[in-house]
Structures are given as C-alpha cells and as structure tokens.
Motif scaffolding. Structure first.
Motif, PDB file in Angstrom:
ATOM      1  N   THR A   3      31.610 -24.063   4.756  1.00 48.56           N
ATOM      2  CA  THR A   3      31.851 -22.611   4.764  1.00 48.56           C
ATOM      3  C   THR A   3      30.995 -21.916   3.710  1.00 48.56           C
ATOM      4  O   THR A   3      30.396 -20.868   3.977  1.00 48.56           O
ATOM      5  N   TYR A   4      30.942 -22.493   2.503  1.00 51.07           N
ATOM      6  CA  TYR A   4      30.110 -21.910   1.444  1.00 51.07           C
ATOM      7  C   TYR A   4      28.641 -21.837   1.868  1.00 51.07           C
ATOM      8  O   TYR A   4      27.937 -20.874   1.561  1.00 51.07           O
ATOM      9  N   LYS A   5      28.197 -22.867   2.587  1.00 50.73           N
ATOM     10  CA  LYS A   5      26.803 -22.882   3.046  1.00 50.73           C
ATOM     11  C   LYS A   5      26.530 -21.717   3.998  1.00 50.73           C
ATOM     12  O   LYS A   5      25.478 -21.072   3.923  1.00 50.73           O
ATOM     13  N   ARG A   6      27.474 -21.447   4.891  1.00 50.11           N
ATOM     14  CA  ARG A   6      27.326 -20.305   5.803  1.00 50.11           C
ATOM     15  C   ARG A   6      27.220 -18.992   5.028  1.00 50.11           C
ATOM     16  O   ARG A   6      26.498 -18.082   5.414  1.00 50.11           O
ATOM     17  N   LEU A   7      27.959 -18.915   3.933  1.00 48.01           N
ATOM     18  CA  LEU A   7      28.013 -17.687   3.138  1.00 48.01           C
ATOM     19  C   LEU A   7      26.932 -17.638   2.059  1.00 48.01           C
ATOM     20  O   LEU A   7      26.805 -16.637   1.356  1.00 48.01           O
ATOM     21  N   LYS A   8      26.183 -18.725   1.907  1.00 49.16           N
ATOM     22  CA  LYS A   8      25.158 -18.861   0.870  1.00 49.16           C
ATOM     23  C   LYS A   8      25.748 -18.666  -0.524  1.00 49.16           C
ATOM     24  O   LYS A   8      25.182 -17.980  -1.382  1.00 49.16           O
ATOM     25  N   VAL A   9      26.904 -19.275  -0.720  1.00 48.31           N
ATOM     26  CA  VAL A   9      27.562 -19.269  -2.032  1.00 48.31           C
ATOM     27  C   VAL A   9      27.401 -20.666  -2.631  1.00 48.31           C
ATOM     28  O   VAL A   9      27.766 -21.664  -2.007  1.00 48.31           O
TER      29      VAL A   9
END
Length: 561
Positions: A237-243
């Motif tokens: 999920t973080y990867k999708r959000l670039k976090v």
C-alpha cells in the motif's frame, strides 16, 4: 520578505514592530500589508486614527523603491507594494529557489502512520500517513535532517488475538490474497467468535503471556510470521502511495528497555506499586492523571515500550527533536509520556512534540477494524483509479494504455491525498464516497490541471527570454505575483506549526489566481515582446511552484489529464 521590508520602514520612523504585528491586507483596496496601531495608541492614550495618520505622514515613500504608497485608514497603516518593481525580486527568488534554510540541519525524527499489524489499513490511517509524509517533505525542504519512522505495535493483546484465531482456525495456512486483507478477515472472525465463546479472550491473554513472559518458541515463530505478513501487505500500500520510511521500529524491541526505565522510576519514587502489584507513574502533582506503567504480572504496556523507544530515538539517533503524528485522542497519553520522561531527568523530553489530528469517521459513526466496519485505503485508491482512468482515456484517445494507467495513478493518488490534507487537522473528517471521488472544485486534480496549463503554454512557445520587469501590470498579474510571493512564507508556517494543510489550501488559491490570469490576460498571443516574455516568465514560475508545492505534499504532477 516584504513583511521584513515593512518592519524596516516602520523602524526608520521610530516604530519598533515584529513580524507578527504586520498583517496581510484583506482586500486590494487596503494595499498588500497593514499595520494596526490600536495597541500602540492605547499605550500612549491616543486616538488610533490619529496615530495611524501620523505614522503614514512620516514615511517618505520615495526612499523605498519597492513601496508604491502608504495610506492611513481607520487605525491601520496600509502599505502598497510597487509590484512593477517588486516583480523582479519575487520571480528571481522563486526561479532560483532550491530549499529554505531555517531548519539549520537540526535532526528531527517524525513518527507517523503506525497501523496495527493485525489488519489492513483503512481510510482512517490515511490522515496520519499523509500528514506525516507531507510534514517530513516540508521539514526536509526547510533544511532539517529528517528521519521518517514507522512504529509497529507488534506485541499487544490485539496481536495475541490474531495469533489465537490463526491457531484455532487457520493453522499452517498461508495468505491467498493481499496479506493484510487475509489477516483482517482472521482478526474480525476472532471478535465475532468471542461474542459466542468468552473463553477466547482468556486464550488470547494466555498466548500473550507465553509470548512475552515464557518466550514460547512455537508461539514466537507464529507470532512473528503473522506480523511479517501484515507488514508485507502494508508495504504494498505504501508503494502505491509513494510513502517511504527511513526506519521501522517494532514494539517488542523496546519492552525490556522500557521496563528498566520503569524500575528506575520506582527506585526514585517517580512511580509506586499499588495493592495489585502494578507499577503506577506518579503524575497527579503535575496536573495529569496517574498512569499504569507496568502490569502486576510484570507484562509491559504500550506506555512501557514507548518509554524505551523514545529513549532509543534520542540516544541512538542524536535527535534535536522528535515528532509524533497521531490523533488527538492520544493527547493526554503523550503529555503523560513526555512528563514521565522529564521526571526521569532526560533534558530532551522538552523537545518532544505532538502533531495532532482528528479522526476520519463514517457517516454512521467511528470505524472499527475488529468489527470489519471500515473503508480500506486500497479500496478507495482502486475506485479512484478506475474512475480517473475512464476520464483520462475518454479525453486522450490517442494515448497509449500504459501512459493512461500511469497518469490515472498520479491523479487518483493526488486526489486522495489532497482531499485529506486540505482539511484543518483539528476538524473531523466524515468519509463520504461522493466527496472522496470528486475530481472538480477544490481538489488535487484542479491544482494538477493548473500545472498542465502552465506546461501547455510553455510548450507552445518553446523559447523565450526570461523577463522580470514590466512597466505596467494588470490586476490579474499583480494578484498572481502577490500569491506567488506568499509561497515560502506558507512553507515556513507549515513547518513551524506542523500543519501541511496551509500548503494544500495555498496551492488551490494559487491555481484559482493562475486560472483567472490565464482566462483574462493574453500570453502567447501578446504582440509586445517584452510584455509577452514577462508573462511567460510568470507562467514558468507558477509551473515551478505548483510542481514543488505538490511534491511537498507527496503528490505527483502528471504530463496530461
């Protein structure tokens, strides 16, 4: 910059003021900045209208090249900036801007997101995640040495419940879907079954004891496997959000250190044992409720681990400051934590800060992961991406599917982040699908589209000479310059108050000002070369500010929409 300019002007006529005394004018007819004289007049027992007129009469406008005029109106001294001359200062400064330096390389750790590793992230986690990520970017831009941290509460009773459910009904099974989704189903099942079978709660407490006190190898193995699976789901999920995070902390690593600090507090009479044998932190003398810092059976609490983690942060990372981005419901808890550390004698306890925000709720009330009553973060992204993809494909039939998909992801992620960040952190957010899926009005895509317009203009002309001075400006040009001039001040305000929402709202206001300029002022078709080049320079600066501002919020700029 211009506030300091006005402060100097006032000091030249004997009036000593600070930056907070200078206000941005509410309307153009009142100039650009105002100095209210009411407090000053009260000190001398004089009429504020007369004091304002006297100050205005003393200022020799001709001495100040960037000052157009000064007026006294109803107890205010109003300053009008000479934008035809000031434009050069604003445009050159922004075109050369790389970072701000007031952070002075102070090392600050920002802890944010912190989802429990027992279920997938829901839309409620989005707020802390987006605020923390944006704040990290902003402080880094302001020359702070920023460390982004995530903290997994991986040893609490909630994990014990997940382990219990796994051993009861899923033992030796592996996730057959995104790991955190799968684990959420197990977690929800535990709570559903516990309503029918109360002994499950006791089983979970026994599992916790086996993990923490007895250090049962089989339990530890299953426990760690489930946490690892859940974190793997979070990372997707973080990867999708670039976090991204610089460091991940796990609660189990800090429980023993926390216990050592608790026993120190007990020995120094900062804590005491109650009749049950639990150790209690003595905070009532400091206007705070006492707090349990260690259970009677010697098992640790979240507070125990937080003591150890905070000590570890400052001592091992040599921090100047530490910031916790967590909801306002933790305000009392953090005050207790910071005060307890201060009583233990740690001077750095005064450099602990809480960046607070209100919860995201559903129209029917608070979300509950244990009841399965939540809107998943991935679900919101999926629906946004689907909607945006359809719109982008419709408007750009000649673009490749790969580019359409990539663009849709940028717009969807930007829409979601902006919808959260534009709200004052003190205000509760009620999640509504219709509002969350909105792409028009005060939205991320509206700001992104202003950037696209800038790039479209610049592509049309290909080459032009950067020009910073124009002898005669339209009101639209002046308003755009005024708004551009605010950019660095807004970033500093975000950093000082720990509120990225100021930047989110500023970018919308800049987009409105730019669109007004775009609709009413000829740029590409302007025949007078110097005026045309000046306007193109304005557009170039706007493009840079949109790009930089959106990136500071963690929002990408698309190539087309």
């Amino acid at each position: 910059m211009w506030k300091n300019y006005i402060i100097k002007i006032l000091r030249d006529v004997g009036i000593v003021v600070e930056e907070k005394d200078i206000q941005a004018a509410e309307k153009p007819e009142f100039g650009d900045f105002s100095f209210p004289v009411f407090s000053l007049a009260k000190q001398f027992g004089r009429n504020p209208f007369d004091v304002a007129k006297e100050i205005a009469s003393k200022i020799q406008v001709s001495k100040y090249p960037y000052l157009l005029k000064v007026e006294a109106v109803n107890g205010y001294v109003n300053f009008f900036i000479y934008w035809e001359k000031a434009a050069e200062v604003v445009l050159r400064r922004l075109l050369s801007l790389k970072k701000l330096d007031f952070g002075k390389r102070e090392r600050v750790m920002i802890e944010f997101s912190q989802p429990n590793p027992v279920h997938s992230m829901h839309i409620g986690h989005a707020r802390g995640t987006f605020i923390g990520d944006a704040l990290s970017r902003i402080l880094k831009f302001c020359s702070y040495d920023v460390i982004k941290a995530n903290y997994m509460n991986d040893v609490g009773l909630q994990v014990a419940k997940l382990v219990t459910a796994y051993l009861e009904w899923y033992y030796n099974k592996r996730p057959d879907k995104k790991e955190d989704y799968w684990l959420w189903e197990i977690y929800v099942k535990f709570h559903e079954e516990a309503k029918k079978d109360p002994t499950l709660e006791q089983k979970a407490r026994e599992i916790l004891r086996k993990y923490e006190i007895e250090r049962d190898e089989n339990i530890i193995k299953v426990w760690n496997r489930l946490v690892k699976w859940c974190v793997r789901g979070f990372e997707k999920t973080y990867k999708r959000l670039k976090v991204k995070f610089d460091v991940w902390f796990y609660e189990h690593d800090f429980r023993e250190l926390g216990k050592e600090l608790v026993y120190q507090a007990l020995a120094r009479n900062i804590a005491f044992r109650d009749e049950s044998g639990a150790i209690i932190g003595k905070l009532e003398d400091y206007g705070l409720p006492n707090i349990v810092v260690l259970r009677s059976d010697a098992t640790a609490l979240y507070f125990t681990s937080d003591l150890g983690l905070t000590y570890h942060k400052f001592e091992n990372y040599k921090l100047d400051k530490a910031i916790w981005v967590v909801s306002s419901q933790q305000s009392l808890y953090l005050k207790q934590l910071f005060k307890f550390l201060e009583l233990l004698g740690f001077k750095w306890a005064s450099n602990c800060y809480h960046c607070s925000f209100e919860h995201v709720s559903l129209p029917e009330g608070k979300m509950s992961s244990r009841e399965g009553k939540a809107i998943l973060l991935d679900e919101v992204l999926d629906r946004l991406e689907k909607k945006v993809k359809e719109e982008v494909r419709k408007r750009n039939p000649n673009k490749s599917e790969r580019k359409i998909v990539a663009t849709a992801k940028k717009i969807a992620s930007g829409a979601l982040k902006y919808s959260i960040l534009k709200i004052q952190p003190e205000d509760q957010i009620i999640f509504e699908w219709e509002k969350m899926l909105q792409l028009e009005g005060k939205t991320g895509p509206y700001v992104q589209y202003a950037y696209i317009r800038c790039q479209g203009i610049l592509r049309k002309v290909k080459k032009f000479k950067e020009t910073y001075i124009c002898l005669s400006l339209t009101e639209e040009e002046k308003n755009l310059l005024r708004k551009l001039n605010e950019f660095t001040h807004v970033i500093e305000k975000c950093a000082r108050e720990l509120k990225p929402y100021y930047l989110a709202n500023y970018l919308y206001e800049l987009a409105v000002s730019f669109n007004n300029f775009y609709e009413k002022v000829q740029v590409v078709k302007e025949k007078e070369k110097e005026k045309r080049d000046f306007r193109l320079t304005l557009v170039k600066v706007c493009a840079k500010v949109f790009t930089l501002g959106l990136n500071l919020l963690g929002i990408d700029v698309p190539e087309f929409m």
